[in-house]
Design a protein around this motif. Sequence first.
Motif, PDB file in Angstrom:
ATOM      1  N   GLY A 180       7.374   4.608   6.648  1.00  0.00           N
ATOM      2  CA  GLY A 180       6.613   4.324   7.846  1.00  0.00           C
ATOM      3  C   GLY A 180       6.140   5.492   8.681  1.00  0.00           C
ATOM      4  O   GLY A 180       5.623   5.288   9.760  1.00  0.00           O
ATOM      5  N   GLY A 181       6.263   6.720   8.262  1.00  0.00           N
ATOM      6  CA  GLY A 181       5.799   7.741   9.171  1.00  0.00           C
ATOM      7  C   GLY A 181       5.878   9.162   8.668  1.00  0.00           C
ATOM      8  O   GLY A 181       4.880   9.786   8.392  1.00  0.00           O
ATOM      9  N   GLY A 182       7.051   9.682   8.559  1.00  0.00           N
ATOM     10  CA  GLY A 182       7.279  11.106   8.296  1.00  0.00           C
ATOM     11  C   GLY A 182       6.405  11.686   7.209  1.00  0.00           C
ATOM     12  O   GLY A 182       5.438  11.081   6.786  1.00  0.00           O
ATOM     13  N   GLY A 183       6.716  12.838   6.744  1.00  0.00           N
ATOM     14  CA  GLY A 183       5.882  13.513   5.753  1.00  0.00           C
ATOM     15  C   GLY A 183       6.198  13.044   4.354  1.00  0.00           C
ATOM     16  O   GLY A 183       7.077  12.254   4.127  1.00  0.00           O
ATOM     17  N   SER A 184       5.392  13.505   3.400  1.00  0.00           N
ATOM     18  CA  SER A 184       5.717  13.313   1.999  1.00  0.00           C
ATOM     19  C   SER A 184       5.248  14.560   1.265  1.00  0.00           C
ATOM     20  O   SER A 184       4.432  15.331   1.780  1.00  0.00           O
ATOM     21  N   VAL A 227       0.860  -1.182   0.000  1.00  0.00           N
ATOM     22  CA  VAL A 227       0.000   0.000   0.000  1.00  0.00           C
ATOM     23  C   VAL A 227       0.900   1.238   0.000  1.00  0.00           C
ATOM     24  O   VAL A 227       1.556   1.548   0.998  1.00  0.00           O
ATOM     25  N   ARG A 228       1.001   1.865  -1.125  1.00  0.00           N
ATOM     26  CA  ARG A 228       1.796   3.093  -1.290  1.00  0.00           C
ATOM     27  C   ARG A 228       3.231   2.959  -0.770  1.00  0.00           C
ATOM     28  O   ARG A 228       3.775   3.902  -0.183  1.00  0.00           O
ATOM     29  N   GLY A 229       3.823   1.781  -0.985  1.00  0.00           N
ATOM     30  CA  GLY A 229       5.224   1.605  -0.616  1.00  0.00           C
ATOM     31  C   GLY A 229       5.506   1.883   0.845  1.00  0.00           C
ATOM     32  O   GLY A 229       6.604   2.285   1.209  1.00  0.00           O
ATOM     33  N   GLY A 230       4.501   1.675   1.681  1.00  0.00           N
ATOM     34  CA  GLY A 230       4.699   1.900   3.113  1.00  0.00           C
ATOM     35  C   GLY A 230       4.781   3.375   3.480  1.00  0.00           C
ATOM     36  O   GLY A 230       5.143   3.723   4.601  1.00  0.00           O
ATOM     37  N   ALA A 231       4.438   4.266   2.544  1.00  0.00           N
ATOM     38  CA  ALA A 231       4.621   5.706   2.806  1.00  0.00           C
ATOM     39  C   ALA A 231       3.537   6.253   3.727  1.00  0.00           C
ATOM     40  O   ALA A 231       2.435   5.707   3.849  1.00  0.00           O
ATOM     41  N   ALA A 232       3.857   7.375   4.342  1.00  0.00           N
ATOM     42  CA  ALA A 232       3.013   7.921   5.406  1.00  0.00           C
ATOM     43  C   ALA A 232       1.645   8.377   4.926  1.00  0.00           C
ATOM     44  O   ALA A 232       0.670   8.361   5.690  1.00  0.00           O
ATOM     45  N   ASP A 233       1.544   8.773   3.661  1.00  0.00           N
ATOM     46  CA  ASP A 233       0.250   9.322   3.222  1.00  0.00           C
ATOM     47  C   ASP A 233      -0.829   8.250   3.105  1.00  0.00           C
ATOM     48  O   ASP A 233      -1.984   8.560   2.862  1.00  0.00           O
ATOM     49  N   ALA A 234      -0.475   6.992   3.251  1.00  0.00           N
ATOM     50  CA  ALA A 234      -1.490   5.943   3.240  1.00  0.00           C
ATOM     51  C   ALA A 234      -1.656   5.337   4.631  1.00  0.00           C
ATOM     52  O   ALA A 234      -2.095   4.218   4.791  1.00  0.00           O
ATOM     53  N   SER A 235      -1.282   6.089   5.624  1.00  0.00           N
ATOM     54  CA  SER A 235      -1.360   5.531   6.974  1.00  0.00           C
ATOM     55  C   SER A 235      -2.289   6.360   7.856  1.00  0.00           C
ATOM     56  O   SER A 235      -2.605   7.497   7.558  1.00  0.00           O
ATOM     57  N   ILE A 236      -2.719   5.718   8.937  1.00  0.00           N
ATOM     58  CA  ILE A 236      -3.383   6.454  10.007  1.00  0.00           C
ATOM     59  C   ILE A 236      -2.436   6.297  11.187  1.00  0.00           C
ATOM     60  O   ILE A 236      -2.282   5.205  11.729  1.00  0.00           O
ATOM     61  N   MET A 237      -1.736   7.374  11.481  1.00  0.00           N
ATOM     62  CA  MET A 237      -0.598   7.281  12.394  1.00  0.00           C
ATOM     63  C   MET A 237      -0.982   6.748  13.762  1.00  0.00           C
ATOM     64  O   MET A 237      -0.168   6.128  14.448  1.00  0.00           O
TER      65      MET A 237
END
Lengths: 513, 70
Positions: free
Chosen positions: A130-134, A95-105
Amino acid sequence: MSSIWSAEIAELERRRAMADELGGPEKVRRQHAAGRSTVTERVTALLDEGSFEQIGSLAGFPDETGERIVPTNFVFGLGTVSGRRVVVGADDFTVRGGAADASIMAKQVDSERLAAAYRLPLIRLVEGTGGGGSVRMLERSGYTYVPANPGWDTVVDNLSLVPVIAACMGPVAGLGAARVVMSHFSVLIEGTSQLFVAGPPVVRHATGEDLDKEQLGGAEVHRRSGAVDQIVPDEPSALAAIRGFLSYLPSSVYELPPVIEGRPAAGDAESLADAVPRNRRQPYRLRPILDAVFDEGSVFDYTCYSGSVYTGLARLDGCPVGVVATDPYKGATMTPNGADALTRLVDLCETFHLPIVSLTDQAGMMIGLQAERTASIRRGARAVAAVYQARVPMAEIIVRRVFGVGGAGQVNRHRYNRQWAWPSGDWGSLPVEGGIEAAYRADLESSDDPEAMLAEIRERLEALRSPFRTAERYGVHDVVDPRRSRELLTRWVHDAYRILPELLGPPSFGTRP
Amino acid sequence: MTDVRAEMSASVFRIDASAGDEVAAGDALIVLESMKMEIPVLAGSAGVVKEILVKQGEIVEEGALLARLG
């Protein structure tokens, strides 16, 4: 048969099934093609069969069609490892390469809070940022923010509370990389996982270095860097290493280490009488010594980057202990990285109340320009400080050398520790070799035959070097037959375990990565 | 091709193998000297020595490439 909530229950199942599809079949295929498993496969392989209890699986975002909820790219929950409850949190790269914009922190933060609240070991399978911004997020939100690493107060506190184990399961950058190293034990998989502060495109832009992922943060880089503890060949080995490491530790600082039924040593005690060559210039093999001292199959290597400084975990009659020793085939002195590894092992043992065994052979901290450039003395002194801050019982068998500040500080010689020396023991503030010429320069220069005089002085000093002379003055507690080492340590470990209950609770300092 | 690297900063004390030699896993290729100890550098696997990249007396840093096995 219809019940009052049957429609909702069916909807629940439909949504669960959507979550099980992860990033969709195409992304799953790509993940497999890269030689990596999916998050579901990993969690299943890590935990005891059927034990996974997922939390927050309904969280996600609708896809472009609006038909499907794509799950967030972080899966977490509870499960068991060899019957013990653990918290596992795993990134979903599909899911989006594990990037933060597809997460609910909040899910990631809750995995940390769950481990803290219920005093359970925490396992992080990290893949992605896994977390920071994009940049995408920036455009969507329309404003910038002063960053705070999510849940970091808990992430830091957990290091002094519960075992935290992390694995790089693919390329790992930024906050993901920080989550890997904020652990008591971390592994990197050769070929399929890499660890860096920032990945190749960012590095190219910032420093001009044109490197691929593997060159920037692959196994070859981290085998000596000290950023991760162990390099493993594949995913099953990574999961096995996690389970292995956990088997030595209690579930939190409030519990005793798990004692299992003891096993005899695999190695032959007789071999210990021949383990160390009489010629001081010749190295010895460490592995057969470990095999003859500790329970069969119980020796677990901790740090791969520490050169001659061997750190490990092992069992004596089923009781977990930390082990520090020297592998002379990897060098003779404590390198700065070796010192860091010693700090790390001792801090781990102090945090989780594992007694420490030192099979001492320490020629001192690394010397020379390279050593000075990398702060050999301060990193060595920090290791010695860690040794002095630890309250867990320590025992040492002096296998060979004890020289210099490093040798003097491998165990705390200002508190009562059990101590035995093998007849191969050799110690002093400085080794005789090389020191004679300096100490007797005037005599040697005025001598008619300096060669003969040197030989004569050497012979005189050699006689003084006998460990029995030290033992006569009680400068060492005892010189023992090496074949008795396991027997003596096994008795000691039960004495040590009797006092561990008094030490339970948070460590004497806040644990740092 | 396998790289054989120095595990520690050391000087090259002796070279026991030369290019073209067939070696078994565990054979000593080179002996390094560090802190008054002679530390053999062993072949990690069986193979043929492709090249020896250091000379006797040379100072090497930790991680330096010493030899290549094929």
